[in-house]
Design a protein around this motif. Structure first.
Motif, PDB file in Angstrom:
ATOM      1  N   MET A  46      -2.929  -7.788   1.799  1.00 59.18           N
ATOM      2  CA  MET A  46      -3.096  -8.240   3.009  1.00 59.18           C
ATOM      3  C   MET A  46      -2.762  -7.203   4.064  1.00 59.18           C
ATOM      4  O   MET A  46      -1.425  -7.378   4.341  1.00 59.18           O
ATOM      5  N   GLY A  47      -3.554  -6.241   4.526  1.00 57.52           N
ATOM      6  CA  GLY A  47      -3.048  -5.332   5.424  1.00 57.52           C
ATOM      7  C   GLY A  47      -1.830  -4.441   4.905  1.00 57.52           C
ATOM      8  O   GLY A  47      -1.997  -3.674   3.773  1.00 57.52           O
ATOM      9  N   ASP A  48      -0.844  -4.612   5.467  1.00 55.63           N
ATOM     10  CA  ASP A  48       0.445  -3.845   5.066  1.00 55.63           C
ATOM     11  C   ASP A  48       1.317  -4.613   4.187  1.00 55.63           C
ATOM     12  O   ASP A  48       2.225  -3.922   3.603  1.00 55.63           O
ATOM     13  N   TYR A  49       0.706  -5.695   3.720  1.00 50.79           N
ATOM     14  CA  TYR A  49       1.649  -6.438   2.654  1.00 50.79           C
ATOM     15  C   TYR A  49       0.860  -6.291   1.363  1.00 50.79           C
ATOM     16  O   TYR A  49      -0.285  -6.466   1.155  1.00 50.79           O
ATOM     17  N   ASP A  50       1.817  -6.271   0.331  1.00 52.17           N
ATOM     18  CA  ASP A  50       1.330  -6.377  -1.037  1.00 52.17           C
ATOM     19  C   ASP A  50       2.034  -7.467  -2.115  1.00 52.17           C
ATOM     20  O   ASP A  50       2.932  -7.016  -2.149  1.00 52.17           O
ATOM     21  N   LEU A  51       1.487  -8.277  -2.673  1.00 54.32           N
ATOM     22  CA  LEU A  51       1.916  -9.428  -3.411  1.00 54.32           C
ATOM     23  C   LEU A  51       1.620  -9.041  -4.626  1.00 54.32           C
ATOM     24  O   LEU A  51       0.312  -8.729  -5.057  1.00 54.32           O
ATOM     25  N   SER A  52       2.306  -9.184  -5.612  1.00 52.41           N
ATOM     26  CA  SER A  52       2.054  -9.117  -7.111  1.00 52.41           C
ATOM     27  C   SER A  52       2.836  -9.662  -8.041  1.00 52.41           C
ATOM     28  O   SER A  52       4.149  -9.833  -7.809  1.00 52.41           O
ATOM     29  N   GLN A  73     -14.195   0.232  -7.903  1.00 48.49           N
ATOM     30  CA  GLN A  73     -13.420  -1.107  -7.887  1.00 48.49           C
ATOM     31  C   GLN A  73     -12.614  -1.069  -9.368  1.00 48.49           C
ATOM     32  O   GLN A  73     -11.671  -2.047  -9.669  1.00 48.49           O
ATOM     33  N   LEU A  74     -12.741  -0.248 -10.005  1.00 46.88           N
ATOM     34  CA  LEU A  74     -12.010  -0.294 -11.468  1.00 46.88           C
ATOM     35  C   LEU A  74     -11.601   1.135 -11.804  1.00 46.88           C
ATOM     36  O   LEU A  74     -11.909   2.076 -11.749  1.00 46.88           O
ATOM     37  N   MET A 104     -15.515  -9.315  -4.508  1.00 46.09           N
ATOM     38  CA  MET A 104     -15.932 -10.321  -3.767  1.00 46.09           C
ATOM     39  C   MET A 104     -14.927 -10.925  -3.051  1.00 46.09           C
ATOM     40  O   MET A 104     -15.074 -11.779  -2.218  1.00 46.09           O
ATOM     41  N   VAL A 105     -13.663 -10.612  -3.314  1.00 47.14           N
ATOM     42  CA  VAL A 105     -12.344 -11.065  -2.704  1.00 47.14           C
ATOM     43  C   VAL A 105     -11.761 -10.038  -2.220  1.00 47.14           C
ATOM     44  O   VAL A 105     -10.912  -9.178  -3.094  1.00 47.14           O
ATOM     45  N   ASP A 106     -11.869  -9.708  -0.979  1.00 42.85           N
ATOM     46  CA  ASP A 106     -11.312  -8.547  -0.432  1.00 42.85           C
ATOM     47  C   ASP A 106      -9.646  -8.319  -0.578  1.00 42.85           C
ATOM     48  O   ASP A 106      -9.018  -9.585  -0.267  1.00 42.85           O
TER      49      ASP A 106
END
Length: 719
Positions: A676-682, A581-582, A626-628
């Motif tokens: 979220m699946g195929d989507y990546d928000l940043s 995770q890191l 804890m938050v996928d």
């Protein structure tokens, strides 16, 4: 080096060693879980964040852990995590590298490695010839960035002692994949980009890729835009089981201006009665200032397997670029008597650059007793044409605290540009490298090269220069992933023209000793490196000293002479750590670089300008269990003080004048994302606290502002 500096270096070395030990313990604790995803990591991490292979150090895909040189690699995923808007941004966390020494600059990507500017390459071929005539590369079109530190002429020919930055283009892949990227940011930034690759026929012998970028944006400097269009089509053809042909096309067009303003010391680093000059202040004229560039390039790469042990690789590129550069800036960079008005000069340039670059390599594997040989024999060639027609004249006055534009009515035009002679440079070189592995534990890397450079200016005689360079490295591959090494390498850089005595310049030559250790713990994705080095460069040009002006035989009292020597020494530490995770990317560098010239007054010298004495950085990306899908990123960059490069004369140990020092600064970067699946928000922010920093000041009188807060909101759709 003072005891204080040694103490600080020792503390950092201890910290890295502790991190290394902690990484091993954590790896042992999670070994059972990690074995589900990882076997023995030798090439790339499962998320693509760490690349353990680089072609820059040996002109072959060699593991970094088996390369007796300092090499850093930034993958596409790491560049995206950092939120890098430019190649210059992406280099901000590399040990021993100072990105943007001359502030925010829309004209190109600048950096300093071990005290000196590196040479930029693209796909293993030199990409920049001359100045301000090329298009800035879009980082979205790159699969990774490779940084080779120190002299590297033995494989790449002419170059500085700083090393090279090799940009690696995205290439076609058989599996269909791609992404669409929409970005909004401050300074009215709007960007769309796309990338798609896959097979073009059923048997996958034809593969294609298309990368495109469109951007409309302002910058932190008033009236300066950063608009861009780029298109990079490519395809590869597996002509037979043994032969593959790859063609890379590239077209770019940019409309921008000069964001660098050359502000005076007073009002930036020094106090002024009217306060600080705003970092957004524009010194040129709206509607007149521009830096518009366009480039077309095509690269062909042919790979052919001659036998099971011998391969042939030939790469060639043709590039044609043009730049229209019109600007005004304050010169000399100092105020008039009112302490608020500067006198400007106008500069116009119509610049062209055309080049043909080629590199033919024969790779072979041999076994002689207990020694495994990995051979590279090659011939490379460069044919570069540069032409810079320009105008230089008065540009009127401007009040930097209350600017009123449009008062200059007789602005120069292209009709005022003078047609100067074009220049052609030809370089050819032959080289041989043998990487020897002895009894599976010892690595010996030996290389030798011979170069010839010819420079020809229109209406003038040609100049030829020759150079022989070499490299020798020794590394021991210990059990457990530890690899100590020592190496010696050389460089050369052609120098054109004649000195003050009418003698042709000699090439600048450099040599480096480096020792270090690399550590990749077994069954982990960690990579830690440490290096110490000393570099000397001879034949640096310097101005004449007072006692030399009366020397017999002097032809040009305003000319320069050779004989200056650059010395750079330092320590570099780098850690790339990756868990489930890191991910952590940390670095530290201490650099002591100066130039000296002996004369009858004693030893005259100066610390090199725009070179931080110390740098440190750390970036971490945390993917919350804890938050996928949720990820957090943050970074800290510390840049130590820099000198303005002003000379001092040391007589009997007495320093007669001290240089102006630019203070240190610390910047924070951050990233918040959700997949979220195929989507990546940043959401990504550079210089989180919007700190106004001065990246360097020069003895000639000017200072440079760094990047203010840059915010970008991103939506990526991957398929």
């Amino acid at each position: 080096m003072s005891l204080f500096k040694l103490h600080k270096i020792s503390l950092v070395a201890l910290a890295v060693a502790t991190s290394c030990y902690s990484a091993t313990l954590l790896a042992d604790d999670s070994k059972a879980k990690a074995e589900e995803d990882i076997e023995v990591i030798t090439v790339k991490s499962k998320r693509g964040l760490i690349s353990y292979v680089s072609a820059s150090g040996a002109k072959s895909d060699t593991p970094i852990i088996e390369t007796p040189l300092s090499v850093s690699v930034l993958t596409e995923e790491r560049i995206a995590d950092l939120g890098a808007l430019t190649v210059q941004d992406a280099l901000g966390y590399v040990s021993g590298l100072y990105n943007g020494p001359y502030g925010l600059d829309t004209r190109g990507d600048w950096s300093v490695i071990r005290g000196v500017s590196p040479v930029q390459y693209l796909d293993g071929l030199k990409s920049l010839f001359g100045y301000y005539n090329n298009v800035r590369t879009e980082p979205f079109g790159l699969s990774q960035i490779e940084i080779l530190k120190g002299p590297s002429s033995v494989l790449y020919g002419q170059g500085s002692i700083g090393g090279i930055v090799n940009l690696v283009s995205k290439k076609p892949e058989a599996a269909t994949s791609g992404q669409l990227w929409a970005q909004l940011g401050n300074y009215s930034r709007k960007q769309l980009a796309g990338d798609i690759t896959g097979s073009l026929n059923d048997d996958e012998t034809l593969q294609g890729r298309l990368v495109g970028v469109w951007r409309d944006s302002d910058t932190q400097t008033d009236f300066v835009t950063d608009n861009s269009k780029a298109l990079a089509p490519s395809f590869s053809w597996q002509a037979s089981d043994d032969t593959k042909v790859t063609v890379l096309g590239n077209w770019q067009k940019k409309e921008s201006g000069s964001s660098t303003q050359f502000f005076p010391h007073q009002g930036t680093i020094l106090a002024n009665e009217f306060g600080q000059i705003p970092s957004s202040r524009f010194v040129s004229e709206p509607g007149f200032d521009r830096y518009d560039t366009e480039q077309q390039a095509a690269t062909v790469i042919v790979e052919h397997n001659l036998t099971d042990d011998w391969d042939l690789r030939v790469a060639s590129r043709y590039s044609d670029s043009h730049a229209d550069y019109d600007t005004m800036y304050g010169w000399p960079p100092k105020f008039e008597d009112d302490n608020r008005t500067i006198s400007r000069v106008a500069y116009l340039s119509n610049a062209d650059a055309r080049s043909v670059t080629s590199d033919a390599q024969l790779h072979g594997n041999l076994q002689t007793g207990a020694v495994e040989h990995q051979l590279v024999m090659g011939f490379d060639y460069q044919n570069a044409y540069t032409d810079n027609d320009s105008f230089y004249g008065a540009g009127g006055l401007l009040d930097l605290y209350n600017p009123v534009y449009g008062q200059v009515t007789d602005l120069p035009t292209d009709a005022d540009v003078t047609d100067y002679a074009a220049n052609k440079v030809y370089q050819s070189g032959v080289y041989l490298q043998d990487n020897m592995k002895i009894a599976e534990s010892w690595m010996v890397s030996a290389a030798l090269r011979r170069d010839r450079t010819v420079s020809r200016t229109e209406r003038a005689d040609a100049q030829s220069q020759y150079a022989t360079t070499g490299r020798l490295g020794l590394m021991y591959l210990m059990d457990g992933g530890v690899s100590p090494y020592i190496s010696y390498s050389e460089s050369f850089e052609p120098m054109l023209g004649s000195d003050a005595y009418g003698q042709a310049f000699k090439p600048q030559t450099g040599e480096q000793w480096e020792a270090g250790v690399k550590y990749q713990p077994d069954n982990t994705e960690h990579l830690l490196t440490a290096a110490v080095y000393q570099i000397k460069e001879q034949n640096r040009t310097t101005t004449l000293a007072a006692d030399q002006l009366d020397d017999e035989g002097l032809i040009d009292p305003n000319g320069q002479i050779q004989g200056g020597e650059v010395t750079a020494k330092g320590v570099e530490l780098e850690a790339q750590l990756a868990w489930q995770q890191l991910d952590i990317y940390a670095s530290y560098a201490y650099t002591d670089a100066y130039v000296s010239q002996s004369n009858t007054l004693g030893e005259e010298g100066a610390t090199l300008s725009a070179v931080p004495e110390q740098q440190a950085s750390v970036w971490a990306t945390w993917r919350l269990a804890m938050v996928d899908g949720l990820k957090l990123g943050g970074g800290v960059r510390y840049v130590g003080k820099t000198s303005d490069g002003s000379a001092y004369v040391a007589m009997n140990g007495v320093v007669l004048n001290d240089p102006l020092t630019t203070p240190s600064y610390t910047l924070l970067d951050a990233m918040l994302g959700y997949e979220m699946g195929d989507y990546d928000l940043s959401l990504q922010v550079q210089n989180l606290t919007d700190k106004t920093v001065i990246t360097s000041c020069l003895n000639r009188g000017d200072c440079f502002y760094g990047q203010r807060r840059a915010i970008s909101a991103n939506l990526r759709y991957k398929f």
